[in-house]
Design a protein around this motif. Structure first.
Motif, PDB file in Angstrom:
ATOM      1  N   GLN A  13      15.152   1.515   2.800  1.00  0.00           N
ATOM      2  CA  GLN A  13      15.130   1.975   1.465  1.00  0.00           C
ATOM      3  C   GLN A  13      15.367   3.378   1.288  1.00  0.00           C
ATOM      4  O   GLN A  13      15.574   4.033   0.111  1.00  0.00           O
ATOM      5  CB  GLN A  13      13.484   2.004   0.944  1.00  0.00           C
ATOM      6  N   GLY A  14      15.876   4.025   2.341  1.00  0.00           N
ATOM      7  CA  GLY A  14      16.652   5.282   2.319  1.00  0.00           C
ATOM      8  C   GLY A  14      15.929   6.406   3.103  1.00  0.00           C
ATOM      9  O   GLY A  14      16.476   7.581   3.066  1.00  0.00           O
ATOM     10  N   HIS A  15      14.886   6.043   3.482  1.00  0.00           N
ATOM     11  CA  HIS A  15      14.053   7.268   4.144  1.00  0.00           C
ATOM     12  C   HIS A  15      14.534   7.322   5.532  1.00  0.00           C
ATOM     13  O   HIS A  15      15.109   6.422   6.181  1.00  0.00           O
ATOM     14  CB  HIS A  15      12.692   6.698   4.262  1.00  0.00           C
ATOM     15  N   GLN A  16      14.188   8.470   6.200  1.00  0.00           N
ATOM     16  CA  GLN A  16      14.817   8.765   7.418  1.00  0.00           C
ATOM     17  C   GLN A  16      13.713   8.600   8.375  1.00  0.00           C
ATOM     18  O   GLN A  16      12.517   9.449   8.209  1.00  0.00           O
ATOM     19  CB  GLN A  16      15.174  10.252   7.583  1.00  0.00           C
ATOM     20  N   LEU A  70       6.992   8.387  -1.215  1.00  0.00           N
ATOM     21  CA  LEU A  70       8.057   7.650  -0.879  1.00  0.00           C
ATOM     22  C   LEU A  70       8.849   7.195  -2.152  1.00  0.00           C
ATOM     23  O   LEU A  70       9.776   6.439  -2.247  1.00  0.00           O
ATOM     24  CB  LEU A  70       7.573   6.356  -0.455  1.00  0.00           C
ATOM     25  N   GLN A  71       8.643   7.923  -3.413  1.00  0.00           N
ATOM     26  CA  GLN A  71       9.528   7.526  -4.615  1.00  0.00           C
ATOM     27  C   GLN A  71      10.901   8.306  -4.467  1.00  0.00           C
ATOM     28  O   GLN A  71      11.812   7.793  -4.999  1.00  0.00           O
ATOM     29  CB  GLN A  71       8.800   8.039  -5.848  1.00  0.00           C
ATOM     30  N   ASN A  72      11.064   9.166  -3.289  1.00  0.00           N
ATOM     31  CA  ASN A  72      12.425   9.826  -3.266  1.00  0.00           C
ATOM     32  C   ASN A  72      12.394   9.756  -1.601  1.00  0.00           C
ATOM     33  O   ASN A  72      11.497   9.655  -0.817  1.00  0.00           O
ATOM     34  CB  ASN A  72      12.376  11.192  -3.604  1.00  0.00           C
ATOM     35  N   PRO A  73      13.797   9.873  -1.027  1.00  0.00           N
ATOM     36  CA  PRO A  73      13.975   9.834   0.275  1.00  0.00           C
ATOM     37  C   PRO A  73      13.300  10.783   0.920  1.00  0.00           C
ATOM     38  O   PRO A  73      13.039  11.970   0.437  1.00  0.00           O
ATOM     39  CB  PRO A  73      15.392   9.972   0.328  1.00  0.00           C
ATOM     40  N   CYS A  74      12.421  10.257   1.959  1.00  0.00           N
ATOM     41  CA  CYS A  74      11.779  11.625   3.008  1.00  0.00           C
ATOM     42  C   CYS A  74      11.821  11.251   4.391  1.00  0.00           C
ATOM     43  O   CYS A  74      12.205  10.088   4.593  1.00  0.00           O
ATOM     44  CB  CYS A  74      10.177  11.815   2.538  1.00  0.00           C
ATOM     45  N   ASP A  76       0.841  -1.221   0.093  1.00  0.00           N
ATOM     46  CA  ASP A  76      -0.012   0.171  -0.103  1.00  0.00           C
ATOM     47  C   ASP A  76       0.834   1.177   0.000  1.00  0.00           C
ATOM     48  O   ASP A  76       0.530   2.202  -0.875  1.00  0.00           O
ATOM     49  CB  ASP A  76      -0.890   0.056   1.349  1.00  0.00           C
ATOM     50  N   LEU A  77       1.927   1.291   0.922  1.00  0.00           N
ATOM     51  CA  LEU A  77       2.711   2.587   0.863  1.00  0.00           C
ATOM     52  C   LEU A  77       3.367   2.710  -0.273  1.00  0.00           C
ATOM     53  O   LEU A  77       3.783   3.872  -0.716  1.00  0.00           O
ATOM     54  CB  LEU A  77       3.589   2.226   2.156  1.00  0.00           C
ATOM     55  N   GLY A  78       3.814   1.341  -1.202  1.00  0.00           N
ATOM     56  CA  GLY A  78       4.406   1.848  -2.439  1.00  0.00           C
ATOM     57  C   GLY A  78       3.792   2.739  -3.390  1.00  0.00           C
ATOM     58  O   GLY A  78       4.245   2.836  -4.185  1.00  0.00           O
ATOM     59  N   THR A  79       2.691   2.694  -3.235  1.00  0.00           N
ATOM     60  CA  THR A  79       1.561   3.333  -3.994  1.00  0.00           C
ATOM     61  C   THR A  79       1.898   4.827  -3.995  1.00  0.00           C
ATOM     62  O   THR A  79       1.589   5.845  -4.633  1.00  0.00           O
ATOM     63  CB  THR A  79       0.134   3.099  -4.032  1.00  0.00           C
ATOM     64  N   LEU A  80       2.520   5.409  -2.742  1.00  0.00           N
ATOM     65  CA  LEU A  80       2.529   6.847  -2.722  1.00  0.00           C
ATOM     66  C   LEU A  80       3.792   7.476  -3.318  1.00  0.00           C
ATOM     67  O   LEU A  80       4.939   6.882  -3.140  1.00  0.00           O
ATOM     68  CB  LEU A  80       2.622   7.022  -1.236  1.00  0.00           C
ATOM     69  N   ALA A  81       3.466   8.814  -3.776  1.00  0.00           N
ATOM     70  CA  ALA A  81       4.361   9.301  -4.596  1.00  0.00           C
ATOM     71  C   ALA A  81       5.332   9.962  -3.665  1.00  0.00           C
ATOM     72  O   ALA A  81       6.679  10.114  -3.955  1.00  0.00           O
ATOM     73  CB  ALA A  81       3.860  10.476  -5.394  1.00  0.00           C
TER      74      ALA A  81
END
Length: 262
Positions: free
Chosen positions: A66-69, A43-47, A36-41
């Motif tokens: 995946q690189g997120h903080q 999360l396409q870049n580190p956030c 589900d979270l993979g559909t969110l724009a």
């Protein structure tokens, strides 16, 4: 929110890990949430992500890898300690300028009162049903989501609990509205009515992006050994049907992606 009556898992965190997180229940939940979270724009870049009531942090650790903080918060020191140990074991950086994880032992009430920062993505999974005042939590979570941001909210579905207990033949338990003298430590005692949760998030100001049932089939199998022996087939069916009705409304948990307007 009365922190004296909100549920903490200090003292039973290891039991929780064995019975929930390391089981097929936990594996399905993790895969559904990541899908589900993979559909969110966002999360396409580190956030930056805030995980409220993070427990042992399985989802937060996955996002950090995946690189997120990710900031993990919980009122249980035991849960956060297990999350930190898991992060170290997985090689996720938790100290210094390059740290992908932060840990904070505090309640949702304290977080919302301070509100030093708002986040593009806030996670709150399997926590509402343990709170003394779950309705208030939606207003508190609103304070933590930045305008245009997303709240990922998962709660224990009372409709799913009622359905499963009728199938099991627990008619007296259902008739008593699930009130029992002896409570199971790991089983939420305050399942939530979906219509009430819908009212709460709308009153707080959120709009619905998507709704997913979590464990729409797993818990209802007559032969429970198939939860393990046929796990991959079961997972594929869950992912295929769990956003379609009537299955989406029969999950033991309900996962909502909610948006805060800009």
């Amino acid at each position: 929110m009365n922190k004296n009556t909100d549920r903490s898992f200090d003292g039973i965190a290891a039991k929780f890990q064995r019975n929930i997180y390391q089981s097929s229940k936990g594996a399905i939940r993790q895969q559904v949430l990541l899908r589900d979270l993979g559909t969110l724009a966002v999360l396409q870049n580190p956030c930056q992500v805030l995980d409220v009531g993070a427990g042992q942090g399985q989802l937060g650790l996955a996002l950090a890898s995946q690189g997120h903080q990710v900031t993990l918060t919980d009122i249980s020191a035991d849960m956060l300690a297990m999350a930190a140990a898991a992060a170290t074991a997985q090689g996720i950086i938790v100290t210094g300028a390059d740290a992908k994880l932060r840990f904070s032992q505090q309640s949702l009430a304290a977080l919302s009162q301070q509100a030093e920062q708002q986040y593009p993505l806030v996670l709150c999974h399997a926590m509402l049903e343990w709170l003394a005042e779950p309705q208030l939590a939606l207003t508190q979570l609103w304070q933590l989501v930045e305008p245009g941001g997303t709240l990922s909210l998962m709660y224990y579905n009372k409709d799913g609990k009622r359905f499963s207990n009728i199938l099991y033949g627990n008619f007296d338990y259902v008739a008593a509205d699930f009130k029992v003298k002896k409570k199971v430590q790991l089983s939420p005692q305050n399942p939530l009515e979906p219509l009430k949760v819908e009212q709460w998030y709308q009153q707080a100001g959120f709009s619905l992006i998507s709704k997913t049932g979590v464990r729409c089939f797993h818990d209802y199998l007559r032969d429970r050994t198939q939860q393990q022996s046929h796990f991959q087939q079961l997972l594929a069916l869950e992912l295929l049907y769990n956003q379609q009705e009537p299955y989406a409304s029969l999950g033991r948990y309900t996962h909502l992606l909610l948006q805060k307007p800009r």
